[in-house]
Design a protein around this motif. Structure first.
Motif, PDB file in Angstrom:
ATOM      1  N   LEU A  44       0.726  -1.192   0.006  1.00  0.00           N
ATOM      2  CA  LEU A  44      -0.085   0.037   0.017  1.00  0.00           C
ATOM      3  C   LEU A  44       0.986   1.328  -0.118  1.00  0.00           C
ATOM      4  O   LEU A  44       0.749   2.345  -0.645  1.00  0.00           O
ATOM      5  CB  LEU A  44      -0.849  -0.003   1.290  1.00  0.00           C
ATOM      6  CG  LEU A  44      -2.221  -1.053   1.224  1.00  0.00           C
ATOM      7  CD1 LEU A  44      -2.713  -0.945   2.427  1.00  0.00           C
ATOM      8  CD2 LEU A  44      -3.134  -0.441   0.117  1.00  0.00           C
ATOM      9  N   ASP A  45       2.014   1.362   0.751  1.00  0.00           N
ATOM     10  CA  ASP A  45       2.717   2.399   0.905  1.00  0.00           C
ATOM     11  C   ASP A  45       3.573   2.696  -0.574  1.00  0.00           C
ATOM     12  O   ASP A  45       3.405   3.787  -1.008  1.00  0.00           O
ATOM     13  CB  ASP A  45       4.078   2.327   1.980  1.00  0.00           C
ATOM     14  CG  ASP A  45       3.473   2.421   3.223  1.00  0.00           C
ATOM     15  OD1 ASP A  45       2.155   3.053   3.537  1.00  0.00           O
ATOM     16  OD2 ASP A  45       4.027   1.866   4.257  1.00  0.00           O
ATOM     17  N   ARG A  48       0.776   3.602  -3.052  1.00  0.00           N
ATOM     18  CA  ARG A  48       0.296   5.174  -2.923  1.00  0.00           C
ATOM     19  C   ARG A  48       1.495   6.150  -3.285  1.00  0.00           C
ATOM     20  O   ARG A  48       0.843   7.256  -4.056  1.00  0.00           O
ATOM     21  CB  ARG A  48       0.441   5.537  -1.299  1.00  0.00           C
ATOM     22  CG  ARG A  48      -0.170   6.666  -1.017  1.00  0.00           C
ATOM     23  CD  ARG A  48      -0.392   6.402   0.780  1.00  0.00           C
ATOM     24  NE  ARG A  48      -0.624   8.126   1.350  1.00  0.00           N
ATOM     25  CZ  ARG A  48       0.111   8.860   1.801  1.00  0.00           C
ATOM     26  NH1 ARG A  48       1.349   8.798   1.506  1.00  0.00           N
ATOM     27  NH2 ARG A  48      -0.304   9.888   2.085  1.00  0.00           N
ATOM     28  N   ALA A  52       0.609   8.448  -6.749  1.00  0.00           N
ATOM     29  CA  ALA A  52       0.730  10.051  -6.524  1.00  0.00           C
ATOM     30  C   ALA A  52       1.659  10.555  -7.627  1.00  0.00           C
ATOM     31  O   ALA A  52       1.178  11.757  -7.923  1.00  0.00           O
ATOM     32  CB  ALA A  52       1.219  10.384  -5.040  1.00  0.00           C
ATOM     33  N   TYR A  86      -5.450   0.268  -5.913  1.00  0.00           N
ATOM     34  CA  TYR A  86      -5.613   1.682  -5.878  1.00  0.00           C
ATOM     35  C   TYR A  86      -6.896   2.055  -5.086  1.00  0.00           C
ATOM     36  O   TYR A  86      -6.928   2.888  -4.499  1.00  0.00           O
ATOM     37  CB  TYR A  86      -5.857   1.935  -7.479  1.00  0.00           C
ATOM     38  CG  TYR A  86      -6.203   3.469  -7.651  1.00  0.00           C
ATOM     39  CD1 TYR A  86      -5.193   4.215  -7.766  1.00  0.00           C
ATOM     40  CD2 TYR A  86      -7.465   3.816  -7.808  1.00  0.00           C
ATOM     41  CE1 TYR A  86      -5.601   5.726  -8.116  1.00  0.00           C
ATOM     42  CE2 TYR A  86      -7.743   5.080  -8.092  1.00  0.00           C
ATOM     43  CZ  TYR A  86      -6.972   6.150  -7.946  1.00  0.00           C
ATOM     44  OH  TYR A  86      -7.210   7.368  -8.479  1.00  0.00           O
ATOM     45  N   VAL A  89      -6.077   2.328  -1.329  1.00  0.00           N
ATOM     46  CA  VAL A  89      -5.433   3.575  -1.352  1.00  0.00           C
ATOM     47  C   VAL A  89      -6.368   4.750  -1.300  1.00  0.00           C
ATOM     48  O   VAL A  89      -6.230   5.667  -0.225  1.00  0.00           O
ATOM     49  CB  VAL A  89      -4.323   3.791  -2.261  1.00  0.00           C
ATOM     50  CG1 VAL A  89      -3.809   5.198  -2.302  1.00  0.00           C
ATOM     51  CG2 VAL A  89      -3.355   2.620  -2.045  1.00  0.00           C
ATOM     52  N   ARG A  92      -8.547   4.777   1.833  1.00  0.00           N
ATOM     53  CA  ARG A  92      -7.998   5.248   3.203  1.00  0.00           C
ATOM     54  C   ARG A  92      -7.787   6.827   3.133  1.00  0.00           C
ATOM     55  O   ARG A  92      -7.950   7.456   4.257  1.00  0.00           O
ATOM     56  CB  ARG A  92      -6.609   4.753   3.235  1.00  0.00           C
ATOM     57  CG  ARG A  92      -6.772   3.020   3.778  1.00  0.00           C
ATOM     58  CD  ARG A  92      -5.372   2.611   3.951  1.00  0.00           C
ATOM     59  NE  ARG A  92      -5.246   1.371   4.630  1.00  0.00           N
ATOM     60  CZ  ARG A  92      -4.102   0.664   4.902  1.00  0.00           C
ATOM     61  NH1 ARG A  92      -2.848   1.427   5.149  1.00  0.00           N
ATOM     62  NH2 ARG A  92      -4.183  -0.131   5.692  1.00  0.00           N
ATOM     63  N   GLU A  93      -7.504   7.419   2.053  1.00  0.00           N
ATOM     64  CA  GLU A  93      -7.177   8.887   1.933  1.00  0.00           C
ATOM     65  C   GLU A  93      -8.504   9.636   2.194  1.00  0.00           C
ATOM     66  O   GLU A  93      -8.614  10.394   2.747  1.00  0.00           O
ATOM     67  CB  GLU A  93      -6.357   9.177   0.418  1.00  0.00           C
ATOM     68  CG  GLU A  93      -4.993   8.619   0.485  1.00  0.00           C
ATOM     69  CD  GLU A  93      -4.042   8.990   1.560  1.00  0.00           C
ATOM     70  OE1 GLU A  93      -4.303  10.178   2.196  1.00  0.00           O
ATOM     71  OE2 GLU A  93      -3.341   8.195   1.850  1.00  0.00           O
ATOM     72  N   TYR A 128      -0.203  14.897   4.208  1.00  0.00           N
ATOM     73  CA  TYR A 128      -0.427  13.718   3.312  1.00  0.00           C
ATOM     74  C   TYR A 128      -0.398  14.147   1.957  1.00  0.00           C
ATOM     75  O   TYR A 128      -1.459  14.112   1.072  1.00  0.00           O
ATOM     76  CB  TYR A 128      -1.770  13.174   3.699  1.00  0.00           C
ATOM     77  CG  TYR A 128      -1.715  12.682   5.296  1.00  0.00           C
ATOM     78  CD1 TYR A 128      -1.122  11.496   5.535  1.00  0.00           C
ATOM     79  CD2 TYR A 128      -2.441  13.385   5.934  1.00  0.00           C
ATOM     80  CE1 TYR A 128      -1.041  11.068   6.891  1.00  0.00           C
ATOM     81  CE2 TYR A 128      -2.458  12.925   7.344  1.00  0.00           C
ATOM     82  CZ  TYR A 128      -1.871  11.865   7.889  1.00  0.00           C
ATOM     83  OH  TYR A 128      -1.579  11.573   9.142  1.00  0.00           O
ATOM     84  N   ASP A 130       0.843  13.136  -0.870  1.00  0.00           N
ATOM     85  CA  ASP A 130       0.796  12.136  -1.747  1.00  0.00           C
ATOM     86  C   ASP A 130      -0.734  11.596  -1.939  1.00  0.00           C
ATOM     87  O   ASP A 130      -1.394  11.339  -3.098  1.00  0.00           O
ATOM     88  CB  ASP A 130       1.518  10.812  -1.792  1.00  0.00           C
ATOM     89  CG  ASP A 130       3.101  11.087  -1.882  1.00  0.00           C
ATOM     90  OD1 ASP A 130       3.309  11.964  -2.591  1.00  0.00           O
ATOM     91  OD2 ASP A 130       3.827  10.079  -1.723  1.00  0.00           O
ATOM     92  N   GLY A 131      -1.308  11.638  -0.795  1.00  0.00           N
ATOM     93  CA  GLY A 131      -2.641  11.076  -0.660  1.00  0.00           C
ATOM     94  C   GLY A 131      -3.689  12.116  -1.370  1.00  0.00           C
ATOM     95  O   GLY A 131      -4.573  11.816  -2.194  1.00  0.00           O
ATOM     96  N   ILE A 134      -3.403  12.087  -5.132  1.00  0.00           N
ATOM     97  CA  ILE A 134      -4.204  10.945  -5.753  1.00  0.00           C
ATOM     98  C   ILE A 134      -5.765  11.084  -5.964  1.00  0.00           C
ATOM     99  O   ILE A 134      -6.433  10.897  -6.786  1.00  0.00           O
ATOM    100  CB  ILE A 134      -3.870   9.571  -4.707  1.00  0.00           C
ATOM    101  CG1 ILE A 134      -2.782   9.192  -5.022  1.00  0.00           C
ATOM    102  CG2 ILE A 134      -4.875   8.585  -5.211  1.00  0.00           C
ATOM    103  CD1 ILE A 134      -2.104   8.071  -4.123  1.00  0.00           C
TER     104      ILE A 134
END
Length: 233
Positions: A44-45, A48, A52, A86, A89, A92-93, A128, A130-131, A134
């Motif tokens: 997941l990391d 992510r 991004a 995806y 991810v 979660r965000e 966050y 990167d989040g 995305i």
């Protein structure tokens, strides 16, 4: 070895081989196998960060697997493919941002509530990044995972109740609260997208300007606004 007698070079060679074998064994012993949960979090990391940077289309299962040091089937085993990874991810965000915004709305005064909402979104972008990248990207699997627009709508729903009470207290129609909630949250979200790249001015200053526009606009709100231009419909 000469005449069945081990020479110094033979002894030295044996020691070197033994040392290499011992070192190899030590390295193997130190390599700890990840649990299923740890491997899932690692994927997941990695996913992510790649989503991004390159977007959904620009990211491949092969690259995700290579960066994790595993084979492609391991990614499929955990998520069923790139789409599944995806989706997790994005989910979660979305939950993280929604929780940050709704959790920040604690003050009693409406103006401070606006400040808290603006800071919560800017804090998310700052922490966050990167989040957020995305969430604001378009994706071919957005229909199944939700979208930034649907997230903004969820946040606006939280703001509706606050605005509804203020409208009622000021003699305005509380049924219009959803419209104003969408406008306010949308303004902050779009400003956040712009600030994501420029990062100027500082976060607190951005929040102050957002609240300045929103609050002074609300402070002079007309119960029944009218158009002054030639277009009336």
């Amino acid at each position: 070895m000469i005449g069945g007698v081990a020479t110094d070079s033979d002894t030295s060679g044996n020691k070197d081989r033994a040392a290499r074998a011992s070192g190899s064994g030590t390295r193997r012993a130190r390599r700890v196998r990840m649990t299923g949960k740890e491997r899932r979090e690692q994927l997941l990391d990695i996913g992510r960060a790649l989503f991004a940077e390159r977007g959904f289309e620009g990211t491949s299962v092969e690259e995700i697997a290579a960066k994790a040091g595993v084979s492609k089937p391991v990614v499929y085993e955990h998520f069923g493919g790139k789409e599944g990874l995806y989706a997790v991810v994005v989910d979660r965000e979305m939950r993280r941002l929604l929780d940050m915004v709704t959790g920040a709305l604690t003050a009693g005064h409406p103006r401070e509530l606006l400040e808290q909402a603006a800071f919560a979104l800017l804090d998310y972008i700052d922490t966050y990044t990167d989040g957020f990248r995305i969430l604001v990207r378009d994706s071919p699997v957005a229909q199944s995972t939700g979208s930034f627009a649907s997230l903004i709508s969820d946040i606006a729903t939280q703001v509706e109740d606050i605005l509804g009470l203020e409208f009622k207290a000021r003699g305005f129609d509380p049924k219009l609260a959803p419209l104003y909630a969408q406008a306010l949250v949308g303004m902050v979200a779009l400003t956040g997208q712009w600030w994501l790249d420029v990062r100027r001015p500082k976060k607190a200053e951005v929040a102050a300007h957002l609240v300045n526009l929103a609050w002074h606009g609300l402070d002079g709100l007309e119960p029944k606004p009218r158009l002054i231009g030639h277009r009336k419909s």
